[in-house]
Design a protein around this motif. Structure first.
Motif, PDB file in Angstrom:
ATOM      1  N   UNK A 212       0.687  -1.113  -0.042  1.00 29.81           N
ATOM      2  CA  UNK A 212      -0.049  -0.103   0.046  1.00 29.81           C
ATOM      3  C   UNK A 212       0.741   1.465   0.138  1.00 29.81           C
ATOM      4  N   UNK A 213       1.926   1.280   0.897  1.00 29.41           N
ATOM      5  CA  UNK A 213       2.595   2.278   0.882  1.00 29.41           C
ATOM      6  C   UNK A 213       3.699   2.423  -0.250  1.00 29.41           C
ATOM      7  N   UNK A 214       4.227   1.402  -0.978  1.00 28.73           N
ATOM      8  CA  UNK A 214       4.766   1.605  -2.304  1.00 28.73           C
ATOM      9  C   UNK A 214       3.875   2.169  -3.308  1.00 28.73           C
ATOM     10  N   UNK A 215       2.494   1.488  -3.351  1.00 27.01           N
ATOM     11  CA  UNK A 215       1.535   2.111  -4.515  1.00 27.01           C
ATOM     12  C   UNK A 215       1.603   3.554  -4.123  1.00 27.01           C
ATOM     13  N   UNK A 216       1.336   4.030  -3.055  1.00 27.09           N
ATOM     14  CA  UNK A 216       1.210   5.394  -2.913  1.00 27.09           C
ATOM     15  C   UNK A 216       2.256   6.394  -3.469  1.00 27.09           C
ATOM     16  N   UNK A 217       3.645   6.023  -3.084  1.00 34.72           N
ATOM     17  CA  UNK A 217       4.706   6.540  -3.625  1.00 34.72           C
ATOM     18  C   UNK A 217       4.539   6.444  -5.280  1.00 34.72           C
ATOM     19  N   UNK A 218       4.272   5.328  -5.815  1.00 31.20           N
ATOM     20  CA  UNK A 218       4.330   5.297  -7.403  1.00 31.20           C
ATOM     21  C   UNK A 218       3.167   6.130  -7.663  1.00 31.20           C
ATOM     22  N   UNK A 219       1.713   6.287  -7.096  1.00 35.07           N
ATOM     23  CA  UNK A 219       0.957   7.260  -7.581  1.00 35.07           C
ATOM     24  C   UNK A 219       1.223   8.577  -7.558  1.00 35.07           C
TER      25      UNK A 219
END
Length: 183
Positions: free
Chosen positions: A123-130
Motif C-alpha cells: 500500500x505504501x509503495x503504491x502510494x509513492x508510485x501514484x
C-alpha cells in the motif's frame, strides 16, 4: 494539508540494527548506504531506523528473522525526515486509506502471512508510485510510523513492551551521519 507542513527539517537521532561488519562499514564509509528492497518491510523500501530507541534496535539485531545475525550490532544515525509520509498524522493515514481502496483488488492476491507486513509495504509503495505519476518532481523522503508490539506492560493497559517509532528513509540525503553509540 498545506505543503508548507510536509517538510520536517529537524535533526533526529535513531538507531539501526545490523551485522557488525555492515555497521562498522557505514560508520567508516558513510556514502555506501544500502537500502532494504524487500517486499515485506512495514513502511516500504528504504533504510530503517528506530527513532531514539537503542534498546529496540539491539533487540531486533539480536533476534533478526528469518536468520539471526552472527554478530549483532547497532549504530547511531543522525537524520532529517525531509518530506515525510508521517503515519502518526491523521492526514497521511487518510491518504493511505484512500490509496488502499484504489489498490484493493490487486491486494487480494497478496500473501500477508507470518506477520511479514507485505500488505503495509504494498500500500505504501503504491502510494509513492501514484504520487510520482501525478507529479514526477514530488517524492516522499521518509515514512514514519508508530507501532504497538509485544506483551502488555501491565494489566489493564494497552501499553506494550515493544512499542516504538520506526522510520524508513527513502532519500539517503536525509542521513547526515552515523556514529558508534555510547552504551
Amino acid at each position: 494539508m498545506d505543503d508548507l507542513y510536509l517538510e520536517r527539517p529537524n535533526l533526529y537521532i535513531g538507531f539501526h540494527g545490523c551485522e557488525k561488519e555492515n555497521g562498522l562499514k557505514l560508520v567508516n564509509e558513510p556514502r555506501d548506504i544500502i537500502s532494504s528492497k524487500a517486499d515485506h518491510e512495514w513502511l516500504g523500501k528504504g533504510f530503517y531506523v528506530w527513532e531514539n530507541n537503542q534498546d529496540r534496535a539491539w533487540d531486533w539485531a539480536k533476534n533478526h528473522k528469518p536468520e539471526p545475525f552472527k554478530h549483532p550490532f547497532v549504530i547511531g544515525v543522525v537524520y532529517t525526515l525531509g518530506t515525510c509520509l508521517d503515519l502518526t498524522d491523521s492526514h497521511f493515514i487518510d491518504l493511505l486509506s484512500l490509496n488502499f481502496e484504489s489498490l484493493s483488488d490487486d491486494l487480494k492476491k497478496l500473501d500477508n502471512k507470518n506477520g511479514l507486513h507485505k500488505l503495509d509495504c504494498a500500500v505504501i509503495e503504491h502510494l509513492h508510485e501514484t504520487c510520482e505519476e501525478f507529479d514526477s518532481t514530488f517524492r516522499y523522503d521518509s515514512v514514519r510510523g508508530a507501532f504497538y508490539e509485544g506483551d502488555v506492560a501491565y494489566k489493564g493497559t494497552e501499553i506494550r513492551r515493544k512499542n516504538h517509532i520506526q522510520v524508513c528513509l527513502r532519500n539517503m540525503n536525509c542521513i547526515k551521519g552515523f556514529f558508534l553509540p555510547r552504551c
